[in-house]
Every structure is written in C-alpha cells, then in structure tokens.
Design a protein around this motif. Structure first.
Motif, PDB file in Angstrom:
ATOM      1  N   VAL A  56     -23.720  19.644 -11.705  1.00 49.01           N
ATOM      2  CA  VAL A  56     -24.288  18.656 -10.173  1.00 49.01           C
ATOM      3  C   VAL A  56     -25.539  18.006 -10.937  1.00 49.01           C
ATOM      4  O   VAL A  56     -25.858  16.860 -10.849  1.00 49.01           O
ATOM      5  N   GLU A  68     -32.543  27.897 -11.879  1.00 49.63           N
ATOM      6  CA  GLU A  68     -32.869  29.318 -11.658  1.00 49.63           C
ATOM      7  C   GLU A  68     -34.241  29.298 -11.400  1.00 49.63           C
ATOM      8  O   GLU A  68     -35.141  28.431 -11.925  1.00 49.63           O
ATOM      9  N   TRP A  79     -35.883  23.197  -6.232  1.00 51.06           N
ATOM     10  CA  TRP A  79     -34.523  23.823  -5.743  1.00 51.06           C
ATOM     11  C   TRP A  79     -33.678  23.028  -5.054  1.00 51.06           C
ATOM     12  O   TRP A  79     -33.864  22.230  -4.173  1.00 51.06           O
ATOM     13  N   THR A  97     -25.453  22.627  -5.863  1.00 54.26           N
ATOM     14  CA  THR A  97     -24.375  21.542  -5.610  1.00 54.26           C
ATOM     15  C   THR A  97     -24.160  21.107  -4.069  1.00 54.26           C
ATOM     16  O   THR A  97     -23.796  20.067  -3.851  1.00 54.26           O
ATOM     17  N   GLU A  98     -24.151  22.159  -3.158  1.00 58.35           N
ATOM     18  CA  GLU A  98     -23.755  21.930  -1.780  1.00 58.35           C
ATOM     19  C   GLU A  98     -24.862  20.885  -1.041  1.00 58.35           C
ATOM     20  O   GLU A  98     -24.526  20.127  -0.292  1.00 58.35           O
ATOM     21  N   PHE A 115     -38.638  32.004  -3.888  1.00 59.37           N
ATOM     22  CA  PHE A 115     -37.272  32.431  -4.280  1.00 59.37           C
ATOM     23  C   PHE A 115     -37.100  34.074  -4.505  1.00 59.37           C
ATOM     24  O   PHE A 115     -38.285  34.307  -5.416  1.00 59.37           O
ATOM     25  N   ARG A 141     -30.104  35.692  -5.074  1.00 61.29           N
ATOM     26  CA  ARG A 141     -29.183  35.227  -3.993  1.00 61.29           C
ATOM     27  C   ARG A 141     -29.237  36.516  -2.894  1.00 61.29           C
ATOM     28  O   ARG A 141     -29.623  37.486  -3.374  1.00 61.29           O
ATOM     29  N   SER A 182     -25.064  26.389 -16.855  1.00 58.97           N
ATOM     30  CA  SER A 182     -26.170  25.803 -16.508  1.00 58.97           C
ATOM     31  C   SER A 182     -27.414  26.724 -16.500  1.00 58.97           C
ATOM     32  O   SER A 182     -28.529  26.366 -16.023  1.00 58.97           O
ATOM     33  N   LYS A 241     -27.648  30.207 -15.349  1.00 58.00           N
ATOM     34  CA  LYS A 241     -28.212  30.986 -14.526  1.00 58.00           C
ATOM     35  C   LYS A 241     -27.763  32.229 -15.094  1.00 58.00           C
ATOM     36  O   LYS A 241     -26.377  32.577 -15.377  1.00 58.00           O
TER      37      LYS A 241
HETATM   38  C1  6R9 Z   1     -28.794  22.522  -8.902  1.00 56.55           C
HETATM   39  C2  6R9 Z   1     -28.191  23.630  -9.099  1.00 56.55           C
HETATM   40  C3  6R9 Z   1     -27.662  26.442  -7.068  1.00 56.55           C
HETATM   41  C4  6R9 Z   1     -28.224  27.863  -6.965  1.00 56.55           C
HETATM   42  C5  6R9 Z   1     -29.078  28.155  -6.075  1.00 56.55           C
HETATM   43  C6  6R9 Z   1     -30.342  29.219  -6.480  1.00 56.55           C
HETATM   44  C7  6R9 Z   1     -30.164  28.699  -7.988  1.00 56.55           C
HETATM   45  C8  6R9 Z   1     -31.229  26.380  -8.200  1.00 56.55           C
HETATM   46  C9  6R9 Z   1     -33.467  27.199  -8.534  1.00 56.55           C
HETATM   47  C10 6R9 Z   1     -32.720  28.094  -8.093  1.00 56.55           C
HETATM   48  C11 6R9 Z   1     -34.617  29.513  -7.983  1.00 56.55           C
HETATM   49  C12 6R9 Z   1     -34.893  27.041  -8.212  1.00 56.55           C
HETATM   50  N1  6R9 Z   1     -31.335  27.832  -8.015  1.00 56.55           N
HETATM   51  N2  6R9 Z   1     -32.444  26.086  -8.454  1.00 56.55           N
HETATM   52  N3  6R9 Z   1     -33.202  29.254  -8.032  1.00 56.55           N
HETATM   53  N4  6R9 Z   1     -35.254  28.420  -8.254  1.00 56.55           N
HETATM   54  N5  6R9 Z   1     -35.470  26.136  -8.882  1.00 56.55           N
HETATM   55  O1  6R9 Z   1     -28.654  24.666  -9.931  1.00 56.55           O
HETATM   56  O2  6R9 Z   1     -27.026  23.830  -8.444  1.00 56.55           O
HETATM   57  O3  6R9 Z   1     -25.306  25.347  -9.774  1.00 56.55           O
HETATM   58  O4  6R9 Z   1     -24.946  24.878  -7.196  1.00 56.55           O
HETATM   59  O5  6R9 Z   1     -26.761  26.178  -8.050  1.00 56.55           O
HETATM   60  O6  6R9 Z   1     -28.979  27.885  -8.280  1.00 56.55           O
HETATM   61  O7  6R9 Z   1     -29.621  30.381  -6.554  1.00 56.55           O
HETATM   62  O8  6R9 Z   1     -28.262  28.636  -4.793  1.00 56.55           O
HETATM   63  P1  6R9 Z   1     -26.153  24.721  -8.664  1.00 56.55           P
END
Ligand code: 6R9
Length: 570
Positions: free
Chosen positions: A257, A332, A354, A357-358, A450, A453, A545, A547
């Motif tokens: 996304v 992440e 932060w 997708t949703e 953060f 999860r 991506s 993670k």
């Molecule tokens: C844009 C994107 C979402 C999940 C999110 C969280 C993790 C994303 C983060 C982060 C810590 C940040 N996440 N940004 N955790 N610090 N700045 O990544 O979307 O692929 O749907 O993932 O990613 O756990 O719930 P998506």
C-alpha cells in the motif's frame, strides 16, 4: 528516565504549528481543492496527472525512472498521453468498464504506472500484486475479487491459472513475442490514441483493492475509494512535506500500500517529481539514485535503513547525499539506533510514520515541525483521532498499554473488505473505534509508542512486554543485524522471552555471545525483558514490505502451521 528527543531543525515547513492545526482542522475545508466541488464527481488519476498537464507544470518532470537497463523521464504532459494510451488499450482491447477489477502483476517499470493510471481513468478498481507471488497467491486474490483483467509480463504469465478463474476475461502482456488470445501491450501502445474520455465517478467508487494477510484465513481485499485522495494529498503536504521543487523518492513497490498511496497519489496529487527505481534493493544503486537525482524527500522502511546501516559508513562517504532534507520511514517499528545513524550519516532525523493498509493513509506520524522522540511513532495526523483503548473500547490513560484505535470517519478509511461485511464490521469496537490490532501506549504529551501486534505482546511473569522494545535493544548490540522476539510458553513464567537473531558479518554462534547479548539487554532494559533463549539464524522470516513475521517464528518454535505465507520474502 530522561526521554531522548531530537529537536526540530531549521526549515520552512508546510505544517508549522501542529497543535493549532490539530485543534481547528476539518477535512471538508480542503475538498474544494479538487474538481468535484463543481461536478460532484471525481477521478483520482485525473487529479494526479491530467490536472497538472494543463497548467504551468505541463513540462515539469513527473517521473524519473531507472533500473539496471533503462533510464527514462516523463513530464506530466507525457504521463497524461501515455496513461491515456494505456487506458485506451484496456478499454478497447480488454473491454474494461467502471467498477471492473483490473490486476497488475509485474515489476516496477514506467508501463506499470501508465497502466495503473489508465485503468483508474476508466473507473476500474486496481488490484496490485507483488511480482514475487506464486500461483496460489495469485489465484486466491483474482478469485476472491472476480478480477476481469490482469496485466503481466511473459515471465509471470505461467503463474496465472486462467482455467480456474472463470471471471478472468483478458490477459494483457507487457513484453516481447506475445501471442493471441493475450493482448500485446507494447505493440498496441504504438498506435493507441493519446486522447481518452475520463470516466467520472462518485466519491465512494472503488479506486484500489489491496489484499493483506492476517495471521489466519485467506488474504482479505481492502477496498479504498476515490474520496481517500483528500487524505493522500493532505498528508503528502504535512507529513512528506512535499513542495514544488522537491524530488521525491518512495522505495516501495505498488504491491504494498505504501507503493500506491505514497508512490503514486501522495506525490502526484501534489504535482511533485517522483523517482522510481526498479529492481531489487542494492546499496550502491540506492545511494547513487539519491545523488544522481538530487533526491530531497526520501520515504523508505526500517529494514532498508538497517541494511544500509549494516553495510557501513565508508560506503556512504563515496556518495553525495546532501540533497536530502526530509527522510521518512514506515512499515515496522523504527529503532532509535537507526534514527541516531541517520543523524550521523545524512544529518537528518528519520521521521517515523504509522498507518496500515486499512487506514489507507498516514494516521500517526512525526512532522518536520515537531521534536522526535526516538522509538515513538509520533502524533495523530490533524483530522484523525487516536487513542489507546481496552478490550471493551474504553479509553486508557497515558502509559497504559492497550489497543491502538482510531475514531471512525477519517477520509482514507477502508470502505469495505471485498465480499466480507462480517470481517469489516469485526474491526470496529463500540461502533466508533477502528481497532488496529497493534498494541501501543501514549505518553503524557500525546506521542504514541508501538509495542507489537496485539497477538505478539508477551506476558512473562505477570509483566506485559512489547517485543519491539527488546528487538530495538538487541539491534544496538554490534553483533546483531536483525532480531525477532516472541513469547515461548513456560510452565512457571507463563511465557519466556525468546529471541531469534541474524548476526552481522564476522560474528559467529557461540555461547559467550549468547551470554553477552543476554546481559546487554538485561543491563540496558530490564531483567524481565532479557531473552532467556537466543537462537541464531541466517535470516529471519519477513514480509515483502520488511516486517519481521513473528507468527512464523512462533510457528517454528511450537511446530505449528505458519498460516498464509504468500506475502513472505523468498
Ligand atoms: C503502511 C503499512 C500495517 C502494520 C501495522 C503495524 C506495522 C506500520 C509502523 C508499524 C510500527 C510503524 N507498522 N508502520 N509498526 N511502527 N511506523 O505498513 O501497512 O502493510 O498494512 O501494515 O505494519 O503493525 O499494523 P501494512
């Protein structure tokens, strides 16, 4: 404990007074920046490209593209003509109509962007796929969405099980030697018209369908609509801080996304020059892209920053990165160590953002005009209300760990889960809170921190511990390249902390090193947070991506099935 902060550096920013704007901002106030205010209808691809092609930006470069073989650039006017051509091919040869699902399954090339924009101009809903997907992953997504058309390359064609997809009517192939019944995109492009009638759509008509996988079940299709663009635009102003003369580079693939919202809409709705580098991650090629294009705003992810950090600072000294004025991260948790490294090597604070997708666009971020607290994701975007709530949806006071939740109603909020209303509804608590599935706390100044999860949070000897804090400490140790932390069931403590670690070059698996790392966390963080078990691995399981997939680590540990792995890196 004294909080580490990184003060604001001098500059002229689009958002200068966060608190003031946060208090007064209303999304309605920017609606009339877009053409729907007159017609009631809209098209995001028109707003991103065509609109600029009729203004002073017409000969401005919209896209700088390079990979190992190609090096090209296109103005907004050229982008308009080329996306019109692509739209005409989809319309005339593949019968694409408003609302049809058109999937793109190909590497990043200029054609991919012409096609995405062309499809959107027809009112189609675009479903981007990572080129690394194998047959099963492709099939699940096309099947669930009843995709009508897919655009791909000759190399990937075999992975589309067309016989098992009754709704799929046409395959468009971008490459050489394409034979019927497939549509030969490059040949068609030669004679397709550069004129196309835009299909104007309602604000709530579909724009993008991004599939994401949870820990269980098949991937779900998150639908975003054209109206979301007002948040794409506004966050590109406030968070990316894009301005007329910027050269912006977002390293993400549109399969993620980040690669659509901030690889296409954020920059182009702002009329900004957008750099796209095809191919895989490569230290030298990346630094060289910054130097050659004079990138000013750079949006990437912690994994990439950690890989660059791991490659050493001598490499950086070979390049001139002084054009960078604003650097951002997403996907992440951003380890404080990485922010300190950024200050050292490109004299810039890395701004964490932060979102999911949703959520469809930035929701909690660090802004150029605010101090950064390393380890925190920042504060809510003006127009977005965030809170930490308990499992019943009651708001919790500062420093209490709980569910990170967003008050329903921000413009880019997902509009539906494709064909799954029950799943959609399950995201909302007490009707009003969207519950993210992330666990976090808020400090007394409204910065969010953060923790992991929700399913990853560890309960050890009565203490709730977020894995991120431990992972961040671990990567501060010179031997540790990457770390993933899980809770392992333990008869006495409930869970104990187990760390999976990929070592840096030159370090090897020894008992002394394990001891040393354990002590490092114990003395740097807390005894209860130190990993009682450490396992070294060559690589950690990660999504495309970047993670770290803790649920896969957990499945390894417990000998359980790991669930859907379609988004895992090779
Ligand atoms: C844009 C994107 C979402 C999940 C999110 C969280 C993790 C994303 C983060 C982060 C810590 C940040 N996440 N940004 N955790 N610090 N700045 O990544 O979307 O692929 O749907 O993932 O990613 O756990 O719930 P998506």
């Amino acid at each position: 404990m004294k909080m580490e902060t990184m003060p604001v550096t001098k500059g002229i920013y689009n958002l200068t007074d966060y608190d003031e704007v946060y208090k007064n901002f209303n999304w309605k106030s920017i609606e009339d920046k877009f053409s729907w205010s007159e017609t009631g209808k809209i098209n995001a691809a028109y707003e991103a490209i065509d609109k600029h092609a009729d203004t002073f930006r017409k000969n401005k470069i919209a896209l700088y593209y390079r990979d190992q073989e190609r090096e090209e650039k296109y103005t907004f006017k050229e982008m308009k003509g080329l996306s019109n051509k692509a739209g005409n091919i989809l319309k005339n040869a593949a019968n694409v109509e408003k609302g049809d699902r058109v999937f793109v399954f190909m590497p990043r090339t200029p054609e991919l962007y012409f096609i995405i924009l062309g499809a959107i101009k027809l009112g189609a809903i675009v479903g981007p796929l990572f080129e690394a997907f194998m047959e099963g992953a492709v099939k699940d997504r096309l099947h669930d969405s009843e995709a009508k058309v897919i655009v791909t390359t000759p190399e990937l064609l075999d992975r589309i099980p067309i016989n098992q997809l009754p709704a799929l009517k046409k395959i468009v192939v971008v490459g050489e030697n394409v034979s019927a019944p497939h549509i030969d995109f490059l040949t068609e492009m030669k004679c397709a018209s550069t004129k196309l009638d835009i299909v104007w759509v309602e604000k709530t008509d579909g724009l993008l369908l991004h599939y994401t996988s949870g820990s269980t079940g098949t991937p779900k299709g998150v639908l975003h609509v054209h109206y979301a663009m007002i948040q794409h635009y506004q966050t590109a102003q406030w968070v990316l801080d894009l301005k007329e003369d910027d050269v912006y580079w977002c390293t993400a693939d549109p399969g993620w996304v980040t690669g659509t919202i901030y690889g296409i809409f954020g920059p182009w709705l702002s009329g900004t020059a957008n750099v796209i580098v095809g191919g895989r991650f490569n230290h030298e090629a990346w630094y060289k892209a910054i130097e050659d294009y004079g990138v000013t705003v750079w949006y990437s992810a912690p994994t990439a920053f950690r890989m660059l950090m791991g490659a050493g600072d001598e490499l950086i000294n070979k390049y001139d990165l002084s054009s960078l004025r604003h650097v951002l991260s997403v996907g992440e948790p951003l380890n404080p160590e990485v922010i300190r490294w950024g200050m050292k090597v490109f004299q810039n604070r890395i701004h964490d953002t932060w979102w999911m997708t949703e959520t469809g666009a930035h929701t909690i971020c660090n802004y150029p005009c605010l101090e950064i607290r390393p380890g925190s994701m920042g504060k809510p975007v003006p127009g977005v209300e965030a809170a930490i709530v308990d499992d019943k949806g009651n708001e919790l006071p500062p420093y209490r760990m709980g569910n990170l939740a967003i008050k329903k109603g921000w413009p880019s909020m997902m509009y539906a889960i494709w064909n799954n209303k029950e799943k959609y509804d399950s995201y909302f608590m007490q009707g009003n809170w969207y519950v993210s599935g992330d666990s976090a706390y808020m400090d007394e100044d409204g910065y969010f921190w953060f923790q992991g999860r929700v399913d990853d949070v560890i309960l050890t000897a009565g203490e709730r511990v977020g894995p991120f804090e431990i992972e961040s400490k671990l990567v501060e140790h010179p031997a540790v390249a990457e770390a993933g932390v899980i809770g392992k069931p333990d008869p006495i403590r409930g869970e104990i902390i187990k760390a999976f670690i990929a070592l840096r070059e030159g370090y090897s698996d020894t008992e002394e090193l394990r001891e040393e790392i354990y002590t490092f966390v114990k003395s740097g963080l807390a005894a209860h947070a130190a990993p009682r078990e450490i396992e070294f691995r060559d690589k950690l399981p990660k999504t495309r991506s970047g993670k770290i997939m803790r649920r896969v680590l957990k499945a390894w540990e417990l000998n359980l099935p790991a669930g859907d792995l379609s988004t895992m890196e090779d």
